[in-house]
Design an enzyme around this catalytic site. Structure first.
Site, short mmCIF file in Angstrom:
data_model
loop_
_atom_site.label_atom_id
_atom_site.label_comp_id
_atom_site.label_asym_id
_atom_site.label_seq_id
_atom_site.Cartn_x
_atom_site.Cartn_y
_atom_site.Cartn_z
N GLU A 72 0.26 47.25 -56.87
CA GLU A 72 -0.34 47.71 -58.12
C GLU A 72 0.46 48.91 -58.59
OE1 GLU A 72 -2.84 47.66 -55.51
OE2 GLU A 72 -3.92 45.85 -56.06
N TYR A 84 10.64 47.50 -60.32
CA TYR A 84 10.09 46.30 -59.69
C TYR A 84 10.58 45.03 -60.40
CZ TYR A 84 7.00 49.67 -57.41
OH TYR A 84 6.50 50.73 -56.68
#
Length: 119
Positions: A72, A84
């Site tokens: 998260e 990411y």
């Protein structure tokens, strides 16, 4: 806190990978990995340390049997989201009001995942 980290690291499936000025902390449960924290000291950012820690985390998680990884990230953390995404993570869902911020507000979390290579 140091006590929290120590307790977490003593748990089965814990992963800690580090570079001189950064680290990634996560865990593997059965065939899923969860990246809990990726941190780099502020003055060492934008030098590839986070990329190295993330890659090492993925490698270690895979070696421990994980076939998929999750994390998260705050919706407002565009630098982390870009990191990411550049490493092949996909945005899958939103957790509304997941993070609390000083002053009483909240920020949504973006749930991201990545398939890990299998042997």
């Amino acid at each position: 806190s140091p006590h929290t980290f120590k307790g977490f690291l003593s748990a089965r499936g814990a992963i800690l990978v580090s570079e001189e000025q950064g680290f990634a902390l996560g865990r593997v449960i059965v065939d899923e990995a969860e990246l809990l924290t990726l941190a780099v000291v502020p003055e060492a950012r934008r030098r590839g340390i986070a990329q190295k820690c993330l890659a090492a985390f993925e490698c270690k998680a895979e070696a421990m049997g994980a076939t998929r990884a999750f994390l998260e990230v705050a919706e407002t953390n565009s630098a982390a989201r870009a990191l990411y995404q550049s490493a092949g993570w996909l945005e899958n869902a939103i957790r509304s009001d997941y993070y609390r911020v000083p002053g009483g507000g909240t920020i949504n979390a973006i749930v991201m995942s990545k398939s890990l290579k299998t042997a």
